[in-house]
Design an enzyme around this catalytic site. Structure first.
Site, PDB file in Angstrom:
ATOM      1  N   GLU A   1       5.759  24.642  34.687  1.00  0.00           N
ATOM      2  CA  GLU A   1       5.625  23.710  33.565  1.00  0.00           C
ATOM      3  C   GLU A   1       6.956  23.090  33.179  1.00  0.00           C
ATOM      4  OE1 GLU A   1       4.246  23.862  28.859  1.00  0.00           O
ATOM      5  OE2 GLU A   1       3.667  25.471  30.232  1.00  0.00           O
TER       6      GLU A   1
ATOM      7  N   PRO B   1       3.880   3.718  -4.322  1.00  0.00           N
ATOM      8  CA  PRO B   1       3.877   4.024  -5.757  1.00  0.00           C
ATOM      9  C   PRO B   1       5.138   4.684  -6.291  1.00  0.00           C
ATOM     10  CG  PRO B   1       2.545   5.608  -4.562  1.00  0.00           C
ATOM     11  CD  PRO B   1       2.961   4.578  -3.557  1.00  0.00           C
TER      12      PRO B   1
ATOM     13  N   ASP C   1      10.999  -5.421  -8.110  1.00  0.00           N
ATOM     14  CA  ASP C   1      10.541  -5.328  -9.497  1.00  0.00           C
ATOM     15  C   ASP C   1      10.746  -3.913 -10.009  1.00  0.00           C
ATOM     16  OD1 ASP C   1       8.243  -3.722  -8.778  1.00  0.00           O
ATOM     17  OD2 ASP C   1       7.270  -5.562  -8.098  1.00  0.00           O
TER      18      ASP C   1
ATOM     19  N   LYS D   1       8.988  -6.894 -13.469  1.00  0.00           N
ATOM     20  CA  LYS D   1       7.898  -7.111 -14.410  1.00  0.00           C
ATOM     21  C   LYS D   1       7.634  -5.804 -15.151  1.00  0.00           C
ATOM     22  CE  LYS D   1       5.614 -10.574 -11.530  1.00  0.00           C
ATOM     23  NZ  LYS D   1       6.687 -10.680 -10.562  1.00  0.00           N
TER      24      LYS D   1
ATOM     25  N   GLY E   1       6.141  -2.815  -5.886  1.00  0.00           N
ATOM     26  CA  GLY E   1       5.556  -1.492  -6.007  1.00  0.00           C
ATOM     27  C   GLY E   1       4.125  -1.475  -5.515  1.00  0.00           C
ATOM     28  N   GLY E   2       3.720  -0.356  -4.953  1.00  0.00           N
ATOM     29  CA  GLY E   2       2.355  -0.223  -4.458  1.00  0.00           C
ATOM     30  C   GLY E   2       2.106  -1.119  -3.268  1.00  0.00           C
ATOM     31  N   ASP E   3       0.953  -1.783  -3.278  1.00  0.00           N
ATOM     32  CA  ASP E   3       0.607  -2.757  -2.243  1.00  0.00           C
ATOM     33  C   ASP E   3       0.667  -4.157  -2.846  1.00  0.00           C
ATOM     34  OD1 ASP E   3      -0.968  -3.121   0.584  1.00  0.00           O
ATOM     35  OD2 ASP E   3      -1.622  -4.587  -0.906  1.00  0.00           O
TER      36      ASP E   3
ATOM     37  N   ILE F   1      -2.625  -5.921  -3.932  1.00  0.00           N
ATOM     38  CA  ILE F   1      -3.527  -5.283  -4.895  1.00  0.00           C
ATOM     39  C   ILE F   1      -2.866  -5.336  -6.264  1.00  0.00           C
ATOM     40  CG2 ILE F   1      -4.732  -3.162  -5.548  1.00  0.00           C
ATOM     41  CD1 ILE F   1      -4.975  -2.445  -2.646  1.00  0.00           C
TER      42      ILE F   1
ATOM     43  N   ALA G   1      -1.141   2.224  -5.755  1.00  0.00           N
ATOM     44  CA  ALA G   1      -1.021   3.287  -6.747  1.00  0.00           C
ATOM     45  C   ALA G   1      -2.296   4.116  -6.858  1.00  0.00           C
ATOM     46  CB  ALA G   1      -0.658   2.687  -8.104  1.00  0.00           C
TER      47      ALA G   1
ATOM     48  N   MET H   1      -2.535  -0.794 -15.012  1.00  0.00           N
ATOM     49  CA  MET H   1      -1.964  -1.455 -16.189  1.00  0.00           C
ATOM     50  C   MET H   1      -2.956  -1.468 -17.347  1.00  0.00           C
ATOM     51  SD  MET H   1      -0.193  -4.608 -14.097  1.00  0.00           S
ATOM     52  CE  MET H   1      -1.666  -4.861 -13.099  1.00  0.00           C
TER      53      MET H   1
ATOM     54  N   GLY I   1       3.158   8.185 -11.035  1.00  0.00           N
ATOM     55  CA  GLY I   1       2.532   8.926  -9.951  1.00  0.00           C
ATOM     56  C   GLY I   1       3.379   8.987  -8.685  1.00  0.00           C
TER      57      GLY I   1
END
Length: 471
Positions: free
Chosen positions: A22, A224, A247, A269, A300-302, A305, A331, A382, A411
């Site tokens: 091997e 997130p 942001d 924001k 942040g996040g996607d 979305i 998130a 939010m 989170g």
């Protein structure tokens, strides 16, 4: 430095491998990828080596080692469990000035195999000199994550253009600047997107009009908060950016991963206001891209979305500025997972709905009767400022006031807080909740007691989720 790092050209050269098991098979695989003519000496062949011999990918030279077998080979590898045989192979090879490697026996090696990141023709080798091969492997895994899979193809195309570039860029410095711009700019982005034809058109345009630089906007989801949730593609992109617009939802840990010399501009924001008006942000992105820069808009996040990413790219499209999108962990997915709350579960929720607590004044109101249906999970972005209205309307339209709810603040971050209770208590739960915060409504929240897992070490002790249960 105990070893000279070199890359040996073994293509069409004879290499002798002593052993057929091997371990020998793993070394043979590397040699064949590099085009070597492999000869094997072994009393018997293991399954993989036997298969390669049957396919005539290698030559089973003999069943017993003889020193004369070394006379016409380029490299020698001993991969047997017979220590005396390994020693004999090393001594005979060393006497003939043949480079030899005895696997897992550092003193009997005149060359070693490094850990390899293969993006052929780009190859990165990492070695600990045989002292800590596991550490070298771990470093290789980190580098693997940083290098795009299309890197080799980029190098191939660069090779095809090399003479043309040399003919039109007469000095070494001019050629260096050309390729630096290409590998950091639109050419690299189009290659990552799999559009080789457009990528080569960008090279042609840069050659024909060197003074007309062309940048692009890359919209990147930062996730997130936990930097470990940034996607691999997102990491690669932010380390190539000339300028990063971000942001307040982007964590400091993610910002630390951006290119050190990139300009970083906060257009953040926060609930109740904007640091920079949206139309001004749009124009700033466009202006920087038109200046020939690789512009990353880090959100942040996607970004698609509840992130206004679509609006910003609509402005880029209208201005004729090229762009691309790198999705992120949103998130609702990240924060609930770190809180131990599954968004769906066969026993409690067959659907999940993402809702924003902030919407345009002239937009249609929520369909509360639809949102109030049982056996579904609501994830409200939010929504803390309208928690009282959300609670009242859901109960008014039929959702049980005892429905479990959670308020997840910050989170996935080390200071994550989770408050749980019932729908009629949502207003109190959301009061003074640290931002950003996500509201979760649904029976799945009751699973948190069994599934909460996230802990984060702060360096001064163990930090766990802060839990307030008002039920």
């Amino acid at each position: 430095m105990d070893h000279l790092p070199i890359f040996a050209a073994v293509k069409n050269r004879p290499v002798l491998v002593i052993g057929g098991g091997e371990i020998a098979a793993r070394k043979i695989a590397f040699l064949l990828r590099a085009g070597a003519k492999v000869q094997v000496v072994a009393r018997e062949l293991g399954g993989e080596v036997q298969r390669l011999a049957d396919e005539q990918a290698l030559v089973w030279l003999a069943t017993e080692f003889d020193e004369t077998q070394l006379d016409a080979v380029f490299l020698v590898i001993a991969a047997t469990s017979d220590c005396a045989l390994n020693r004999r192979v090393f001594d005979a090879a060393d006497a003939r000035h043949r480079l030899v490697n005895v696997v897992d026996d550092q003193p009997l090696c005149s060359f070693i195999f490094p850990s390899i990141v293969d993006r052929s023709p780009i190859v990165v080798a990492i070695s600990s000199g045989g002292n800590a091969p596991v550490l070298a492997r771990l470093l290789r895994e980190k580098i693997e994550a940083l290098l795009p899979g299309n890197l080799g193809r980029m190098a191939d195309i660069a090779g095809q253009w090399r003479e043309r570039i040399k003919a039109l860029r007469k000095t070494t410095d001019a050629r260096r600047r050309f390729w630096e711009a290409a590998f950091r700019g639109r050419f690299a982005s189009l290659m990552a997107a799999g559009n080789e034809q457009a990528a080569q058109a960008v090279l042609a345009e840069a050659l024909a009009a060197p003074d007309r630089s062309r940048g692009e906007i890359i919209l990147v989801g930062a996730g997130p908060g936990d930097a470990g949730l940034l996607t691999l593609r997102g990491l690669q992109v932010i380390q190539q950016a000339d300028v990063v617009f971000y942001d307040h939802l982007v964590s400091d840990e993610v910002l630390e991963l951006t290119r050190r010399d990139a300009d970083k501009i906060c257009v953040g924001k926060r609930a109740g206001g904007h640091a920079v008006p949206q139309h001004e942000t749009n124009q700033m992105l466009i202006d920087e891209a038109r200046a020939g820069k690789t512009v990353v808009r880090l959100k942040g996040g996607d970004p698609f979305i509840f992130g206004r990413g679509g609006e910003e790219l609509q402005a880029a499209a209208a201005a004729g500025v090229p762009f691309q999108v790198v999705p992120g962990v949103t998130a609702a997915s990240g924060a609930t997972a770190y809180a131990g709350i599954p968004l769906t579960h066969r026993d409690f929720a067959q659907s999940v709905t993402f809702v924003t607590g902030h919407y345009k004044a002239d937009s249609a109101p929520f369909d509360w009767s639809q949102l109030a249906q049982s056996r579904q999970t609501l994830a409200v972005y939010m929504g803390t400022m309208k928690a009282a209205e959300i609670s009242q309307q859901l109960i008014l339209h039929g959702r049980d006031k005892a429905t479990p709810v959670a308020v997840i603040s910050r989170g996935t971050r080390r200071d994550q807080q989770v408050k749980t209770g019932t729908l009629e208590q949502l207003e109190n739960l959301a009061l003074n909740a640290p931002m950003p915060a996500l509201l979760v409504v649904g029976e799945v929240v009751q699973l948190r007691d069994a599934l909460a897992w996230f802990q984060h070490s702060t360096g001064t002790g163990s930090f766990d989720n802060s839990v307030v249960n008002l039920a």
